[in-house]
Design a protein around this motif. Structure first.
Motif, PDB file in Angstrom:
ATOM      1  N   HIS A 190       1.002  -1.245   0.087  1.00  0.00           N
ATOM      2  CA  HIS A 190      -0.353   0.385  -0.119  1.00  0.00           C
ATOM      3  C   HIS A 190       0.945   1.151  -0.090  1.00  0.00           C
ATOM      4  CE1 HIS A 190       0.564  -1.349   4.026  1.00  0.00           C
ATOM      5  NE2 HIS A 190       0.205   0.242   5.002  1.00  0.00           N
ATOM      6  N   CYS A 191       2.155   0.718  -0.817  1.00  0.00           N
ATOM      7  CA  CYS A 191       2.995   2.491  -0.895  1.00  0.00           C
ATOM      8  C   CYS A 191       1.939   4.165  -1.724  1.00  0.00           C
ATOM      9  CB  CYS A 191       3.980   1.963  -1.938  1.00  0.00           C
ATOM     10  SG  CYS A 191       4.510   0.622  -2.175  1.00  0.00           S
ATOM     11  N   CYS A 194       0.809   6.574   1.561  1.00  0.00           N
ATOM     12  CA  CYS A 194       1.310   7.591   2.501  1.00  0.00           C
ATOM     13  C   CYS A 194       2.041   7.876   0.804  1.00  0.00           C
ATOM     14  CB  CYS A 194       2.702   6.718   2.638  1.00  0.00           C
ATOM     15  SG  CYS A 194       1.804   5.609   4.523  1.00  0.00           S
ATOM     16  N   HIS A 195       2.725   7.582   0.519  1.00  0.00           N
ATOM     17  CA  HIS A 195       3.608   8.352  -0.852  1.00  0.00           C
ATOM     18  C   HIS A 195       2.131   8.963  -1.839  1.00  0.00           C
ATOM     19  CE1 HIS A 195       7.887   7.388   0.348  1.00  0.00           C
ATOM     20  NE2 HIS A 195       6.895   6.323   0.691  1.00  0.00           N
ATOM     21  N   PRO A 217       1.410  10.072   7.203  1.00  0.00           N
ATOM     22  CA  PRO A 217       0.468   9.360   8.445  1.00  0.00           C
ATOM     23  C   PRO A 217       1.970  10.480   9.209  1.00  0.00           C
ATOM     24  CG  PRO A 217       2.546   7.704   7.437  1.00  0.00           C
ATOM     25  CD  PRO A 217       2.299   9.052   6.755  1.00  0.00           C
ATOM     26  N   GLU A 220       4.445  13.193   8.881  1.00  0.00           N
ATOM     27  CA  GLU A 220       5.529  13.146   8.120  1.00  0.00           C
ATOM     28  C   GLU A 220       5.613  13.165   6.702  1.00  0.00           C
ATOM     29  OE1 GLU A 220       6.155   8.875   8.897  1.00  0.00           O
ATOM     30  OE2 GLU A 220       7.518   9.462  10.419  1.00  0.00           O
ATOM     31  N   LEU A 221       6.814  13.657   6.096  1.00  0.00           N
ATOM     32  CA  LEU A 221       6.659  13.707   4.623  1.00  0.00           C
ATOM     33  C   LEU A 221       6.632  12.862   4.089  1.00  0.00           C
ATOM     34  CD1 LEU A 221       8.392  16.988   3.183  1.00  0.00           C
ATOM     35  CD2 LEU A 221       8.911  14.791   2.462  1.00  0.00           C
ATOM     36  N   ILE A 225       8.946   8.756  -5.367  1.00  0.00           N
ATOM     37  CA  ILE A 225       9.372   7.468  -5.226  1.00  0.00           C
ATOM     38  C   ILE A 225       8.975   7.328  -6.454  1.00  0.00           C
ATOM     39  CG2 ILE A 225       9.496   6.762  -2.802  1.00  0.00           C
ATOM     40  CD1 ILE A 225       6.924   5.154  -3.929  1.00  0.00           C
ATOM     41  N   PHE A 244      17.727  -0.305   0.460  1.00  0.00           N
ATOM     42  CA  PHE A 244      17.275   1.019   1.731  1.00  0.00           C
ATOM     43  C   PHE A 244      16.005  -0.047   2.421  1.00  0.00           C
ATOM     44  CE2 PHE A 244      13.331   2.450   1.694  1.00  0.00           C
ATOM     45  CZ  PHE A 244      13.164   3.774   2.464  1.00  0.00           C
ATOM     46  N   LYS A 250      19.330   4.602   3.012  1.00  0.00           N
ATOM     47  CA  LYS A 250      19.406   5.063   1.914  1.00  0.00           C
ATOM     48  C   LYS A 250      20.956   5.466   1.529  1.00  0.00           C
ATOM     49  CE  LYS A 250      15.622   8.557   4.041  1.00  0.00           C
ATOM     50  NZ  LYS A 250      15.323   9.769   3.777  1.00  0.00           N
ATOM     51  N   VAL A 256      16.530   5.547   7.165  1.00  0.00           N
ATOM     52  CA  VAL A 256      15.049   6.340   7.212  1.00  0.00           C
ATOM     53  C   VAL A 256      14.609   6.258   8.417  1.00  0.00           C
ATOM     54  CG1 VAL A 256      14.213   3.925   6.923  1.00  0.00           C
ATOM     55  CG2 VAL A 256      12.510   5.635   5.673  1.00  0.00           C
ATOM     56  N   GLN A 257      13.249   7.601   8.555  1.00  0.00           N
ATOM     57  CA  GLN A 257      12.733   7.214   9.960  1.00  0.00           C
ATOM     58  C   GLN A 257      11.248   6.826   9.819  1.00  0.00           C
ATOM     59  OE1 GLN A 257      14.708   8.885  12.776  1.00  0.00           O
ATOM     60  NE2 GLN A 257      16.152   8.534  10.549  1.00  0.00           N
ATOM     61  N   MET A 260       8.360   4.142   7.548  1.00  0.00           N
ATOM     62  CA  MET A 260       8.629   3.717   6.893  1.00  0.00           C
ATOM     63  C   MET A 260       9.617   2.780   7.864  1.00  0.00           C
ATOM     64  SD  MET A 260       8.793   3.714   3.911  1.00  0.00           S
ATOM     65  CE  MET A 260       9.382   2.084   2.893  1.00  0.00           C
ATOM     66  N   MET A 263       8.313  -0.082   9.492  1.00  0.00           N
ATOM     67  CA  MET A 263       7.542  -1.232   8.299  1.00  0.00           C
ATOM     68  C   MET A 263       8.467  -1.448   7.825  1.00  0.00           C
ATOM     69  SD  MET A 263       5.141   1.443   5.678  1.00  0.00           S
ATOM     70  CE  MET A 263       4.683   0.214   5.146  1.00  0.00           C
ATOM     71  N   ARG A 296      17.518  17.061  -2.866  1.00  0.00           N
ATOM     72  CA  ARG A 296      18.682  15.815  -2.988  1.00  0.00           C
ATOM     73  C   ARG A 296      19.621  16.322  -3.980  1.00  0.00           C
ATOM     74  NH1 ARG A 296      15.216  11.157  -3.034  1.00  0.00           N
ATOM     75  NH2 ARG A 296      13.092  11.868  -3.390  1.00  0.00           N
TER      76      ARG A 296
HETATM   77  C1  HEC Z   1       2.624   4.062   6.188  1.00  0.00           C
HETATM   78  C2  HEC Z   1       3.005   5.156   5.285  1.00  0.00           C
HETATM   79  C3  HEC Z   1       4.112   4.796   4.374  1.00  0.00           C
HETATM   80  C4  HEC Z   1       3.501   3.705   2.827  1.00  0.00           C
HETATM   81  C5  HEC Z   1       2.693   2.404   3.755  1.00  0.00           C
HETATM   82  C6  HEC Z   1       5.093   3.315   2.479  1.00  0.00           C
HETATM   83  N1  HEC Z   1       5.433   4.190   3.100  1.00  0.00           N
HETATM   84 FE1  HEC Z   1       7.199   4.889   1.951  1.00  0.00          FE
HETATM   85  N2  HEC Z   1       7.745   6.209   2.920  1.00  0.00           N
HETATM   86  C7  HEC Z   1       6.651   6.636   4.506  1.00  0.00           C
HETATM   87  C8  HEC Z   1       7.370   7.847   5.208  1.00  0.00           C
HETATM   88  C9  HEC Z   1       6.631   8.692   5.871  1.00  0.00           C
HETATM   89  C10 HEC Z   1       8.787   8.058   4.758  1.00  0.00           C
HETATM   90  C11 HEC Z   1      10.155   8.909   5.124  1.00  0.00           C
HETATM   91  C12 HEC Z   1      10.733   8.442   5.463  1.00  0.00           C
HETATM   92  C13 HEC Z   1      12.045   9.310   5.915  1.00  0.00           C
HETATM   93  O1  HEC Z   1      12.878  10.434   4.785  1.00  0.00           O
HETATM   94  O2  HEC Z   1      13.054   8.497   6.478  1.00  0.00           O
HETATM   95  C14 HEC Z   1       9.274   7.057   3.550  1.00  0.00           C
HETATM   96  C15 HEC Z   1      10.326   7.097   2.675  1.00  0.00           C
HETATM   97  C16 HEC Z   1      10.409   6.238   1.715  1.00  0.00           C
HETATM   98  C17 HEC Z   1      11.050   6.243   0.947  1.00  0.00           C
HETATM   99  C18 HEC Z   1      12.802   6.655   0.570  1.00  0.00           C
HETATM  100  C19 HEC Z   1      12.466   7.988  -0.542  1.00  0.00           C
HETATM  101  C20 HEC Z   1      13.991   9.083  -0.215  1.00  0.00           C
HETATM  102  O3  HEC Z   1      13.695   9.643  -1.014  1.00  0.00           O
HETATM  103  O4  HEC Z   1      14.046   9.181   1.161  1.00  0.00           O
HETATM  104  C21 HEC Z   1      11.378   4.913   0.160  1.00  0.00           C
HETATM  105  C22 HEC Z   1      12.035   4.866  -1.706  1.00  0.00           C
HETATM  106  C23 HEC Z   1      10.056   4.198  -0.200  1.00  0.00           C
HETATM  107  N3  HEC Z   1       9.464   5.165   0.870  1.00  0.00           N
HETATM  108  C24 HEC Z   1       9.251   3.651  -0.709  1.00  0.00           C
HETATM  109  C25 HEC Z   1       8.247   2.866  -0.458  1.00  0.00           C
HETATM  110  C26 HEC Z   1       6.978   1.729  -0.842  1.00  0.00           C
HETATM  111  C27 HEC Z   1       8.259   1.029  -2.068  1.00  0.00           C
HETATM  112  C28 HEC Z   1       6.951   1.346  -0.580  1.00  0.00           C
HETATM  113  C29 HEC Z   1       5.781   0.569  -0.386  1.00  0.00           C
HETATM  114  C30 HEC Z   1       6.085  -1.252  -0.594  1.00  0.00           C
HETATM  115  C31 HEC Z   1       5.937   2.578   0.244  1.00  0.00           C
HETATM  116  N4  HEC Z   1       7.400   3.302   1.057  1.00  0.00           N
HETATM  117  C32 HEC Z   1       5.051   2.254   1.622  1.00  0.00           C
HETATM  118  C33 HEC Z   1       5.718   5.927   5.043  1.00  0.00           C
HETATM  119  C34 HEC Z   1       5.335   4.852   3.713  1.00  0.00           C
END
Ligand code: HEC
Length: 297
Positions: A190-191, A194-195, A217, A220-221, A225, A244, A250, A256-257, A260, A263, A296
């Motif tokens: 379910h990416c 949030c994204h 959520p 958070e930012l 992607i 990652f 990263k 990562v914080q 995410m 997860m 970036r």
């Molecule tokens: C519950 C919410 C949520 C879900 C669901 C979620 N993400 Fe995220 N994701 C985040 C958050 C919030 C961040 C920022 C965390 C950070 O940068 O420290 C993040 C960061 C990332 C990043 C890092 C991007 C960067 O440039 O820094 C990647 C890649 C990513 N997610 C991939 C995925 C993928 C692929 C999925 C599905 C399999 C997914 N995420 C599902 C909330 C979520």
């Protein structure tokens, strides 16, 4: 006019009906396979109050959204406090249609708009796994919502406009691994919940698919992607992405914080190499969208 649309869509969605009856030949559900499905979702982290060392899957975690603060629910098999009295069919209905056994219409903070795409057999495995975790008596508490969003009736309208139930259907023009990646990203993982940024009604904006959201959520930012080279993850390599998901680190060395990170820790780090590759193949195929949310290099 909008209301007419809503009614029209509502009727057509209602017409989609329930799941087809179980085929006799499907194998019995397996706890082990269910655990893997559980991990592909990111370990249902919202249901464990990790910050307060809360018991596994017993709920009580607060999730701040622009619409109010939700408190996640107990999904352990405790008969009174959790979902121990649910049947497999109840569970499938909740995941597929966002409706509880007593008819409660769930707020879409429970990401059933994605979970509806999970294959029936995978839901059966997942249910077998959830029934195997230790039951916990922690009681659910009411959500703290903005006054406009308090009525579950609003959920009906929301669903009419934004929700279409049904399993993921493979795109025959694409490879098996692309389809696996799409299924992992859009159903299990379910990416997009949030994204992808949301509009005022809380619906994901389809033209900004996976382009990142400032209102993820807990405020958070969640970064862009899409494979946009400057503002997305277009300069990551497949090895960067795989690393990652395995470690939460990263390409620039940052950890990562937040959710995410949880997860990854509770789920994605256990993905098979083939599944990590499939996810990458799918993400790389998305249209690159320019949306600069994070610095970036
Ligand atoms: C519950 C919410 C949520 C879900 C669901 C979620 N993400 Fe995220 N994701 C985040 C958050 C919030 C961040 C920022 C965390 C950070 O940068 O420290 C993040 C960061 C990332 C990043 C890092 C991007 C960067 O440039 O820094 C990647 C890649 C990513 N997610 C991939 C995925 C993928 C692929 C999925 C599905 C399999 C997914 N995420 C599902 C909330 C979520």
């Amino acid at each position: 006019m909008a209301l007419l649309w809503a009614v029209f869509l509502g009727l057509s969605v209602a017409g989609c009906g329930s799941d087809p009856p179980q085929k006799k030949s499907s194998p019995p559900p397996s706890v082990k396979q269910g655990q893997y499905i559980f991990r592909t979702t990111g370990g249902c982290g919202c249901h464990t109050d990790t910050g307060n060392e809360g018991p596994f899957l017993a709920g009580g975690r607060s999730i701040a959204t622009p619409f109010g603060t939700f408190l996640s629910t107990n999904i352990t098999p405790h008969p009174a406090a959790g979902i121990g009295q649910w049947s497999e069919a109840d569970f499938i209905k909740a995941m597929r249609h966002g409706i509880g056994p007593d008819g409660t219409r769930y707020f879409p903070v429970f990401p059933y708009p994605s979970f509806t795409r999970i294959a029936r057999q995978d839901l059966r495995h997942l249910w077998a796994y959830l029934k195997s975790v230790p039951p916990h008596p922690r009681k659910n508490k009411p959500h703290r919502l903005g006054f406009l969003f308090r009525w579950r009736f609003g959920v009906r309208v929301w669903k009419w406009i934004n929700f279409s139930p049904g399993e993921y259907r493979a795109d025959k023009g694409r490879s098996a691994s692309w389809n696996r990646g799409a299924y992992l990203a859009t159903a299990l993982g379910h990416c997009g919940e949030c994204h992808t940024p949301r509009n005022l009604l809380g619906a994901p904006k389809s033209s900004w698919y996976f382009a990142g959201s400032e209102d993820g959520p807990d405020g958070e930012l969640a970064a862009n992607i899409t494979p946009h080279r400057k503002t997305g993850i277009g300069r990551w390599s497949e090895a960067d992405f795989s690393w990652f998901l395995e470690t939460g680190v990263k390409p620039d060395g940052d950890d990562v914080q937040g959710l995410m990170g949880e997860m990854i820790e509770n789920g994605h780090q256990h993905l098979t190499a083939a599944d990590r590759k499939a996810l990458w193949e799918y993400l790389q195929s998305l249209p690159p969208i320019e949306n600069a949310l994070v610095e970036r290099e």
